[in-house]
Design a protein around this motif. Sequence first.
Motif, PDB file in Angstrom:
ATOM      1  N   ARG A  47       0.833  -1.198   0.000  1.00  0.00           N
ATOM      2  CA  ARG A  47       0.000   0.000   0.000  1.00  0.00           C
ATOM      3  C   ARG A  47       0.872   1.255   0.000  1.00  0.00           C
ATOM      4  N   LEU A  48       1.969   1.188   0.767  1.00  0.00           N
ATOM      5  CA  LEU A  48       2.864   2.341   0.860  1.00  0.00           C
ATOM      6  C   LEU A  48       3.772   2.441  -0.369  1.00  0.00           C
ATOM      7  N   GLY A  49       3.700   1.426  -1.226  1.00  0.00           N
ATOM      8  CA  GLY A  49       4.518   1.425  -2.434  1.00  0.00           C
ATOM      9  C   GLY A  49       5.989   1.216  -2.147  1.00  0.00           C
ATOM     10  N   LYS A  50       6.271   0.604  -0.998  1.00  0.00           N
ATOM     11  CA  LYS A  50       7.672   0.416  -0.607  1.00  0.00           C
ATOM     12  C   LYS A  50       8.135  -0.983  -0.985  1.00  0.00           C
ATOM     13  N   PRO A  51       9.379  -1.094  -1.469  1.00  0.00           N
ATOM     14  CA  PRO A  51       9.872  -2.419  -1.811  1.00  0.00           C
ATOM     15  C   PRO A  51      10.256  -3.178  -0.543  1.00  0.00           C
ATOM     16  N   MET A  52       9.773  -4.377  -0.409  1.00  0.00           N
ATOM     17  CA  MET A  52      10.206  -5.239   0.689  1.00  0.00           C
ATOM     18  C   MET A  52       9.986  -6.661   0.222  1.00  0.00           C
ATOM     19  N   LYS A  53      11.032  -7.462   0.344  1.00  0.00           N
ATOM     20  CA  LYS A  53      10.885  -8.859  -0.041  1.00  0.00           C
ATOM     21  C   LYS A  53      10.228  -9.580   1.136  1.00  0.00           C
ATOM     22  N   ILE A  54       9.072 -10.175   0.881  1.00  0.00           N
ATOM     23  CA  ILE A  54       8.338 -10.868   1.937  1.00  0.00           C
ATOM     24  C   ILE A  54       8.486 -12.363   1.685  1.00  0.00           C
ATOM     25  N   MET A  55       9.000 -13.097   2.655  1.00  0.00           N
ATOM     26  CA  MET A  55       9.227 -14.526   2.425  1.00  0.00           C
ATOM     27  C   MET A  55       8.730 -15.387   3.582  1.00  0.00           C
ATOM     28  N   HIS A  56       8.031 -16.439   3.212  1.00  0.00           N
ATOM     29  CA  HIS A  56       7.715 -17.468   4.209  1.00  0.00           C
ATOM     30  C   HIS A  56       8.985 -18.291   4.415  1.00  0.00           C
ATOM     31  N   ILE A  57       9.147 -18.820   5.598  1.00  0.00           N
ATOM     32  CA  ILE A  57      10.397 -19.529   5.920  1.00  0.00           C
ATOM     33  C   ILE A  57      10.629 -20.722   4.987  1.00  0.00           C
ATOM     34  N   ALA A  58       9.541 -21.333   4.496  1.00  0.00           N
ATOM     35  CA  ALA A  58       9.707 -22.484   3.592  1.00  0.00           C
ATOM     36  C   ALA A  58      10.423 -22.071   2.308  1.00  0.00           C
ATOM     37  N   GLU A  59      10.115 -20.850   1.875  1.00  0.00           N
ATOM     38  CA  GLU A  59      10.748 -20.353   0.649  1.00  0.00           C
ATOM     39  C   GLU A  59      12.245 -20.113   0.888  1.00  0.00           C
ATOM     40  N   VAL A  60      12.570 -19.620   2.074  1.00  0.00           N
ATOM     41  CA  VAL A  60      13.973 -19.377   2.421  1.00  0.00           C
ATOM     42  C   VAL A  60      14.737 -20.701   2.477  1.00  0.00           C
ATOM     43  N   LEU A  61      14.143 -21.685   3.144  1.00  0.00           N
ATOM     44  CA  LEU A  61      14.832 -22.967   3.350  1.00  0.00           C
ATOM     45  C   LEU A  61      14.886 -23.798   2.071  1.00  0.00           C
ATOM     46  N   ASN A  62      14.162 -23.356   1.053  1.00  0.00           N
ATOM     47  CA  ASN A  62      14.162 -24.071  -0.226  1.00  0.00           C
ATOM     48  C   ASN A  62      14.944 -23.294  -1.288  1.00  0.00           C
ATOM     49  N   HIS A  63      15.715 -22.300  -0.835  1.00  0.00           N
ATOM     50  CA  HIS A  63      16.376 -21.408  -1.786  1.00  0.00           C
ATOM     51  C   HIS A  63      17.811 -21.846  -2.050  1.00  0.00           C
ATOM     52  N   ASN A  64      18.145 -22.035  -3.341  1.00  0.00           N
ATOM     53  CA  ASN A  64      19.538 -22.358  -3.730  1.00  0.00           C
ATOM     54  C   ASN A  64      20.138 -23.485  -2.899  1.00  0.00           C
ATOM     55  N   VAL A  65      19.436 -24.588  -2.798  1.00  0.00           N
ATOM     56  CA  VAL A  65      19.875 -25.638  -1.877  1.00  0.00           C
ATOM     57  C   VAL A  65      21.019 -26.463  -2.464  1.00  0.00           C
ATOM     58  N   ASP A  66      22.003 -26.685  -1.613  1.00  0.00           N
ATOM     59  CA  ASP A  66      23.083 -27.621  -1.950  1.00  0.00           C
ATOM     60  C   ASP A  66      22.955 -28.761  -0.941  1.00  0.00           C
ATOM     61  N   GLU A  67      22.522 -29.927  -1.445  1.00  0.00           N
ATOM     62  CA  GLU A  67      22.201 -31.019  -0.510  1.00  0.00           C
ATOM     63  C   GLU A  67      23.411 -31.467   0.304  1.00  0.00           C
ATOM     64  N   SER A  68      24.607 -31.206  -0.191  1.00  0.00           N
ATOM     65  CA  SER A  68      25.796 -31.634   0.564  1.00  0.00           C
ATOM     66  C   SER A  68      25.955 -30.803   1.836  1.00  0.00           C
ATOM     67  N   ARG A  69      25.262 -29.685   1.894  1.00  0.00           N
ATOM     68  CA  ARG A  69      25.386 -28.834   3.091  1.00  0.00           C
ATOM     69  C   ARG A  69      24.394 -29.216   4.196  1.00  0.00           C
ATOM     70  N   ILE A  70      23.441 -30.084   3.890  1.00  0.00           N
ATOM     71  CA  ILE A  70      22.420 -30.449   4.889  1.00  0.00           C
ATOM     72  C   ILE A  70      23.098 -31.059   6.125  1.00  0.00           C
ATOM     73  N   LYS A  71      22.702 -30.534   7.295  1.00  0.00           N
ATOM     74  CA  LYS A  71      23.339 -31.016   8.535  1.00  0.00           C
ATOM     75  C   LYS A  71      22.300 -31.338   9.591  1.00  0.00           C
TER      76      LYS A  71
END
Lengths: 491, 266, 235
Positions: free
Chosen positions: B228-252
């Motif tokens: 509404r304010l016309g301001k840029p802000m990236k809004i992300m659900h945590i699932a989107e973050v945890l699914n971003h650019n995944v390298d499976e070898s890094r899973i711990k």
Amino acid sequence: MGLSTSTLPFKERIAAAAKDKFAHASIAKAQDTQYTKRENARAELGNWQDWRKLGQSIRQHVIQYLPDYLEEFSDNVEKRGGNVFFAQTTDEANDFILNVIKQQQGHHVVKSKSMVTAELDLDKKLQALPDVSILETDLAEFILQEDDWDEPSHIVFPAIHKDRNQVHTIFKKLGYEGDNDPEHMARFARKYMRERFLEADVGITGCNFAIADSGIINLDTNEGNADLADSIPKAQIVVMGMERLVPSMKEAEIMDNMLARSAVGQKLTTYVTFEGQQTPGETDGPENFYVVVLDNNRSKALGTEFQEILQCIRCGACLNVCPVYRQIGGHGYGSLYPGPVGAVLSPILGGYEQFGELPFASSLCAACTETCPVLIPLHNLLIKHREVETDRLNMMHGFTDFQMKVVGKGTSSPFMFKMALRFKHFGLSPWTHQKPVTATNFFEYNNSMITKGPGMVGGWTDVRDLPVPPKHRDDFRVWFKHHKKQGGDAK
Amino acid sequence: MKVSIFTTCMMDLMFPHVGKNMVEVLERLGCTVDVPDDQICCGQPTFNSGYVEASWPVMHNQIDALSAIDCDYIVCPAGSCTAILKEYPELLVDDPNDPTGDYMARAKILSAKTYEFSQFIWRVLGIADCGAELDTVATYHRSCHMTRLLGERETPFWLLENVKGLEMRQLDGIQYCCGFGGTFSVKEHEISELMVTSKVENIEKTGAETLISCDPGCLMNIGGRFNRLGKPMKIMHIAEVLNHNVDESRIKKISEVATPAPAPFP
Amino acid sequence: MTIQNRDKFLDHLAERLGQPRHQLATHPYQQLNDLPQQTLSDKTPAELLALARKNSEALPVTFYEVAPVELPQLLTDYVTDKGGGPLLLPTTSHFADYQLTDWQKSIAADQTVNYWLPDADRATNLKAAEIANIGISFADFLLAESGTVTVSTNPGQGRALHFLPIHYLSIVPRSRIVARSTQAVAWYEKEQAAGCLDSSAIHFITGPSNSGDIEMQLVTGVHGPLDVTYVVVDD
């Protein structure tokens, strides 16, 4: 003006509160300051959750056996030579108090802070008496009195909506010539009030807890004004809500500890006093001691789902954590009892017609429930009030009521919900204005944002944009079926 | 491990990508995922508005639908809806339409195996690092119901700590509600506006370019206000973050990383 | 007069509660847990003293620990430091117990000293309190957890003695430092039950009078004493 502190309609009070930038900033500052102090004080005590259970058990027991505790307390007041008056209504209480003042030939009444006397609108009744002066002696209430009896806006900090400059202006009218330093102004108030204290013949006090097994009362103040009001005048009138009892000093002491830590983050309030009718041989304190026990619709909560609200010890912690109180302040609620506790209590004391909007003025964030030292499920009680108003009293009407019933149908019928999923993208379009997405990512499938919509959507879009529901082909369920067919969950 | 997705009406109606990301993360971590077909809504919209009678059929439908598929766990992309589902056994005590106690019995079973997405990953799967990477400066909005009703104060912070490239900033006034509150945001929009305005100000103050949360309702509210304010802000659900650019070898697993500090108050 | 409207009022409450009156004898309150008793119960007397000092000084309270022989000089210095009399002292045997009778005489030679007198009238004792620059009294307990002194009213020591003077000093024996309010309340209840204490007022005083009513800025000395001093005497 008693329980109600405003004649404005609710939405107008909210609009007025939204404009009051000073009150808003000062409440926000107070909440943030109190946050750290309160949480530190509780953490330092340790085992806070078990303390809460202890506090709850004391208060619940007292409420469950309230008639017995009141009987024991009044018997013991009488044994000490004092008097107890049971008042069903505010009128009965006021008549009794005015009569006592007359009998005592009181001319100078000093009061220490009491929410219940505000509920009685007692100050106004006292002002109407000829030859009787009245002084509110709690610093905040003194400020409100001298500002032409302004209404309190917090149950612990009644003048939280005023800043030092406003106080300065008020004090200048009383002859104060100094600057606006709170310390200097407090010294002036001390001197001004001390003179009036010394000539007082009747003290009116509240009551933090009444001690059933000994007929004395427990008063907590940081300023010491209650102690002057119960030392100097020959007569003391204690005004208490009927629920404020504890079995003995042992439980009062527990509650005092929890109250101080919850209210202001102190370990103990500066002056914790247990006092009653003067004992023979003593020279100060009340020779004539009266207790007024007020119902004023509190009993309506007994035996109902709202009984737990009577456990409240008026610490104000729920106000201090409340995001709604933070925005609209005490005056926004329009009740002497604002904040979450007020939103639960006010409709019980004053009825739904007058206070029915307050239970809806909550996002149900449960910060109140989380902080309450005696485990009152405040946000659940707000839902209970909503249920009473909606399901039992049928107070909801019109388009909103219709829409909520549609939501009820739509969220209980898989068929209707699947239809909604299918048509949602286009359904709203004819009635809306739309614009592009600037807040990205989350609104990826929504394509555009609705800026103005009909019905309940309008309430949303008055404040913020609403994403257009995605096309049916983009739905999660559609994707998942396809995904499964592709062997997506082969693992 | 068989996992049913408790989709929530909001995700179904509005935010499909939240579900997609969630499914992909869970499958990557070894879960077999299914979606019970007839599920709709936890009942909060009507229940919290006082339409309690109208809410029993909603809860019954949800219990029927989620019980229809055999699974080990139920995982939900919203802290708030998870909290209510877990409260079903308490709420249904007042239900007049459950004479045999059948719904209550099944509600208890469902309640015990339902988790919010981030707490499921950490507390059930024992995964500390999902292998994700996201180059951004972000702050996290804590939802009231997830924090206070569900009692989950930590897992999102812990998981986000392990996302490569992600710089987290602390949010002032994190304990205050964003003003969503379901129908509150519509019925009391004047108060809600004051609350979301204050939330937006605090988010901007962090200097973050991304806002993350575990509750789509809050994100729709705060994101809608930014829009509404016309301001840029990236809004992300945590699932989107945890699914971003995944390298499976890094899973711990949790055992492979240092024990994180408990979340401080508030 | 005494009790009015009681039965109708209480019957109504019982009806609302849906249970008959007079249940308490068979359903007394039982304390849910022993947190009040357990809290700080592991502290040694030396630790309690250190805690009492720390918590008192934080209030702020001026805190002294002295041997009995040092007490008279400390009191004299205190009186000088606070600008002298009028003093208000209680009528009590404690002065003799602490061997302060000589000090009483010597201070009276230099300063105006008034006593709260059991046989004086209300106005006289209140006047003495009103004009007092300094009030001195003997505390029953010092609470380590909160830095609180406790006092009980009796004919020789009225309520106003603790509130009207500008400066206030409280003397407490080291053996009377207890963990918290729990122990003090237990003692008062025991004394009252045994008929050894017939007091209409018990005060728990935690530092100087204060208020945060103007912009939440803490200021001291709104109604009660502007400053407070505790003196712990070895015994």
